[in-house]
Design a protein around this motif. Structure first.
Motif, mmCIF file in Angstrom:
data_model
loop_
_atom_site.group_PDB
_atom_site.id
_atom_site.type_symbol
_atom_site.label_atom_id
_atom_site.label_comp_id
_atom_site.label_asym_id
_atom_site.label_seq_id
_atom_site.Cartn_x
_atom_site.Cartn_y
_atom_site.Cartn_z
ATOM 1 N N ALA A 36 0.932 -0.985 -0.026
ATOM 2 C CA ALA A 36 -0.121 -0.039 -0.056
ATOM 3 C C ALA A 36 0.882 1.046 0.073
ATOM 4 C CB ALA A 36 -0.894 -0.102 1.166
ATOM 5 N N THR A 37 1.981 1.202 0.700
ATOM 6 C CA THR A 37 2.674 2.500 0.628
ATOM 7 C C THR A 37 3.466 2.615 -0.497
ATOM 8 O OG1 THR A 37 3.172 2.033 3.105
ATOM 9 C CG2 THR A 37 5.063 3.482 2.041
ATOM 10 N N ALA A 38 3.763 1.294 -1.126
ATOM 11 C CA ALA A 38 4.650 1.440 -2.327
ATOM 12 C C ALA A 38 3.878 1.989 -3.467
ATOM 13 C CB ALA A 38 5.105 0.038 -2.991
ATOM 14 N N GLU A 39 2.302 1.507 -3.488
ATOM 15 C CA GLU A 39 1.453 2.070 -4.464
ATOM 16 C C GLU A 39 1.127 3.652 -4.339
ATOM 17 O OE1 GLU A 39 -0.748 2.497 -7.523
ATOM 18 O OE2 GLU A 39 0.549 0.487 -7.120
ATOM 19 N N ALA A 40 1.091 4.013 -3.051
ATOM 20 C CA ALA A 40 0.878 5.398 -2.565
ATOM 21 C C ALA A 40 1.936 6.399 -3.239
ATOM 22 C CB ALA A 40 0.672 5.591 -1.052
ATOM 23 N N ALA A 41 3.402 5.937 -3.117
ATOM 24 C CA ALA A 41 4.454 6.479 -3.717
ATOM 25 C C ALA A 41 4.657 6.716 -5.084
ATOM 26 C CB ALA A 41 5.770 5.889 -3.105
ATOM 27 N N ARG A 42 3.928 5.460 -5.698
ATOM 28 C CA ARG A 42 3.806 5.697 -7.110
ATOM 29 C C ARG A 42 2.874 6.664 -7.729
ATOM 30 N NH1 ARG A 42 3.609 -0.235 -6.497
ATOM 31 N NH2 ARG A 42 5.686 -0.869 -6.320
ATOM 32 N N GLU A 43 1.607 6.513 -7.028
ATOM 33 C CA GLU A 43 0.519 7.411 -7.245
ATOM 34 C C GLU A 43 0.959 8.735 -7.198
ATOM 35 O OE1 GLU A 43 -2.860 6.253 -5.451
ATOM 36 O OE2 GLU A 43 -2.879 4.258 -6.226
ATOM 37 N N ARG A 44 1.559 9.092 -5.959
ATOM 38 C CA ARG A 44 1.929 10.585 -5.740
ATOM 39 C C ARG A 44 3.140 11.032 -6.876
ATOM 40 N NH1 ARG A 44 -0.933 13.676 -1.833
ATOM 41 N NH2 ARG A 44 -1.867 12.218 -0.450
ATOM 42 N N ALA A 45 3.997 10.220 -7.219
ATOM 43 C CA ALA A 45 4.990 10.556 -8.025
ATOM 44 C C ALA A 45 4.357 10.713 -9.343
ATOM 45 C CB ALA A 45 6.126 9.496 -8.079
ATOM 46 N N LEU A 46 3.417 9.953 -9.773
ATOM 47 C CA LEU A 46 2.890 10.369 -10.919
ATOM 48 C C LEU A 46 1.996 11.447 -10.832
ATOM 49 C CD1 LEU A 46 2.079 8.798 -13.865
ATOM 50 C CD2 LEU A 46 0.172 7.717 -12.837
ATOM 51 N N GLN A 47 1.428 11.718 -9.848
ATOM 52 C CA GLN A 47 0.378 12.989 -10.099
ATOM 53 C C GLN A 47 1.466 14.267 -10.197
ATOM 54 O OE1 GLN A 47 -1.419 12.786 -6.081
ATOM 55 N NE2 GLN A 47 -2.780 11.385 -6.723
ATOM 56 N N ARG A 48 2.590 14.026 -9.666
ATOM 57 C CA ARG A 48 3.515 15.128 -9.603
ATOM 58 C C ARG A 48 4.475 15.124 -10.957
ATOM 59 N NH1 ARG A 48 2.642 14.484 -4.331
ATOM 60 N NH2 ARG A 48 3.221 16.320 -2.743
ATOM 61 N N GLY A 49 4.407 14.160 -11.567
ATOM 62 C CA GLY A 49 5.248 14.005 -12.894
ATOM 63 C C GLY A 49 6.713 13.749 -12.493
ATOM 64 N N VAL A 50 6.968 13.028 -11.502
ATOM 65 C CA VAL A 50 8.270 12.705 -11.408
ATOM 66 C C VAL A 50 8.485 11.427 -11.077
ATOM 67 C CG1 VAL A 50 8.957 15.132 -10.294
ATOM 68 C CG2 VAL A 50 8.121 13.124 -8.645
ATOM 69 N N SER A 51 9.594 10.734 -11.194
ATOM 70 C CA SER A 51 9.852 9.449 -10.739
ATOM 71 C C SER A 51 9.682 9.167 -9.323
ATOM 72 C CB SER A 51 11.426 9.092 -11.042
ATOM 73 O OG SER A 51 12.336 9.742 -10.321
ATOM 74 N N VAL A 52 9.613 8.068 -8.735
ATOM 75 C CA VAL A 52 9.387 7.570 -7.570
ATOM 76 C C VAL A 52 10.643 7.898 -6.721
ATOM 77 C CG1 VAL A 52 9.054 5.673 -5.779
ATOM 78 C CG2 VAL A 52 7.618 5.769 -7.958
ATOM 79 N N ASN A 53 11.854 7.661 -7.388
ATOM 80 C CA ASN A 53 13.133 8.072 -6.840
ATOM 81 C C ASN A 53 13.091 9.465 -6.503
ATOM 82 O OD1 ASN A 53 14.337 5.435 -6.774
ATOM 83 N ND2 ASN A 53 15.152 5.984 -8.815
ATOM 84 N N ARG A 54 12.594 10.327 -7.542
ATOM 85 C CA ARG A 54 12.957 11.801 -7.351
ATOM 86 C C ARG A 54 11.834 12.106 -6.132
ATOM 87 N NH1 ARG A 54 15.833 16.018 -6.426
ATOM 88 N NH2 ARG A 54 14.522 17.700 -6.560
ATOM 89 N N TYR A 55 10.816 11.497 -6.111
ATOM 90 C CA TYR A 55 9.716 11.819 -5.084
ATOM 91 C C TYR A 55 10.074 11.362 -3.698
ATOM 92 C CZ TYR A 55 5.329 11.444 -2.326
ATOM 93 O OH TYR A 55 4.250 11.465 -1.334
ATOM 94 N N ILE A 56 10.744 10.316 -3.617
ATOM 95 C CA ILE A 56 11.404 10.004 -2.114
ATOM 96 C C ILE A 56 12.406 11.065 -1.768
ATOM 97 C CG2 ILE A 56 12.549 8.194 -0.862
ATOM 98 C CD1 ILE A 56 9.482 7.747 -1.608
#
Length: 89
Positions: A13-33
């Motif tokens: 669930a945390t991984a999916e939330a990170a993916r969704e938030r990164a997608l919403q911001r238009g950045v990679s999951v790495n960049r989001y974290i």
């Protein structure tokens, strides 16, 4: 700046939330974290500065009495007055 790989384990669930938030911001999951960590570190630094400022405000009179001058430095009296400055109290 060189990049270092960091492996972390989180629940799905945390991984999916990170993916969704990164997608919403238009950045990679790495960049989001990375942005989350940098923001958190910055907030910690800001929190320290604010706490130090509050401390100095609370204890300004104590320091003034102990060291014989106001927190603003030389030229101020023990009570923090503005003597020597016409028209100012």
């Amino acid at each position: 700046m060189a990049k270092t790989q960091l492996n972390v384990r989180v629940d799905e669930a945390t991984a999916e939330a990170a993916r969704e938030r990164a997608l919403q911001r238009g950045v990679s999951v790495n960049r989001y974290i990375e942005e989350l960590v940098l923001r958190d570190a910055g907030e910690a630094g800001q929190t320290f500065v604010e706490a130090a400022s509050d401390f100095m405000k609370q204890y300004e009179r104590v320091f003034a009495e102990e060291f014989g001058r106001g927190a603003a430095g030389p030229g101020r009296g023990a009570a923090g007055g503005r003597e020597g400055h016409p028209g100012k109290k």
